[in-house]
Design an enzyme around this catalytic site. Sequence first.
Site, PDB file in Angstrom:
ATOM      1  N   LYS A  61      -5.799   0.647  -3.481  1.00  0.00           N
ATOM      2  CA  LYS A  61      -5.803  -0.394  -4.508  1.00  0.00           C
ATOM      3  C   LYS A  61      -6.198   0.205  -5.856  1.00  0.00           C
ATOM      4  CE  LYS A  61      -6.975  -4.184  -1.384  1.00  0.00           C
ATOM      5  NZ  LYS A  61      -6.156  -3.645  -0.355  1.00  0.00           N
ATOM      6  N   HIS A  88      -9.666  -5.542  -4.607  1.00  0.00           N
ATOM      7  CA  HIS A  88      -9.614  -5.096  -5.999  1.00  0.00           C
ATOM      8  C   HIS A  88     -10.916  -5.393  -6.745  1.00  0.00           C
ATOM      9  CE1 HIS A  88      -5.281  -5.245  -5.031  1.00  0.00           C
ATOM     10  NE2 HIS A  88      -5.191  -4.246  -5.909  1.00  0.00           N
ATOM     11  N   SER A 129      -2.518  -7.649  -7.197  1.00  0.00           N
ATOM     12  CA  SER A 129      -3.835  -8.053  -6.710  1.00  0.00           C
ATOM     13  C   SER A 129      -3.819  -9.559  -6.501  1.00  0.00           C
ATOM     14  CB  SER A 129      -4.901  -7.684  -7.747  1.00  0.00           C
ATOM     15  OG  SER A 129      -6.092  -8.395  -7.516  1.00  0.00           O
ATOM     16  N   GLY A 131      -6.435 -11.458  -6.315  1.00  0.00           N
ATOM     17  CA  GLY A 131      -7.462 -12.052  -7.171  1.00  0.00           C
ATOM     18  C   GLY A 131      -7.201 -11.935  -8.654  1.00  0.00           C
TER      19      GLY A 131
END
Length: 160
Positions: A61, A88, A129, A131
Amino acid sequence: MPALASLWLWRTARPTLRRLGLGLDLDLAAFPRQRQQQQRRDMAALAGVADVEIDPDGVFKYILVKLSRRDGSEHKDIVRGTKNAEYHNHIFEKLTSEMEKLELDCKCLGGGKIDHNSKQKKIRVFGLSTGFGKADHSISVEKLKTVYKDYEITWSDETK
């Protein structure tokens, strides 16, 4: 002499007051030499942060972060990525705590994944990601190219 005492108080009490959320800052306009010194330290802090820090191999990531001085006068984008992060936000939390010590602000612009193959000198940037959303991979690639000059670096909107 009172100005020096005020400056000493400001320098020693400011970190504690910030932690307490009191936001009490003495205006450095009264201290032009000290203000210039602080500005030089701020600029050096921002310039001293590496544009890219990623793991040497593997799929992991990454996040693209806008790093800026607290007054917002200067900023730059940086790339961070590691296999050690399950999510992340783990990368972002670690970076934020490091940058707070330098009195720099962080804003995550998005994330994705990096496939880094150092033997073949290839890096592929892709994904997103959950989030933070998808980073602008083209910006991330441009940052990566400044460090990995002899690599083939590509990006795509593919998720895998």
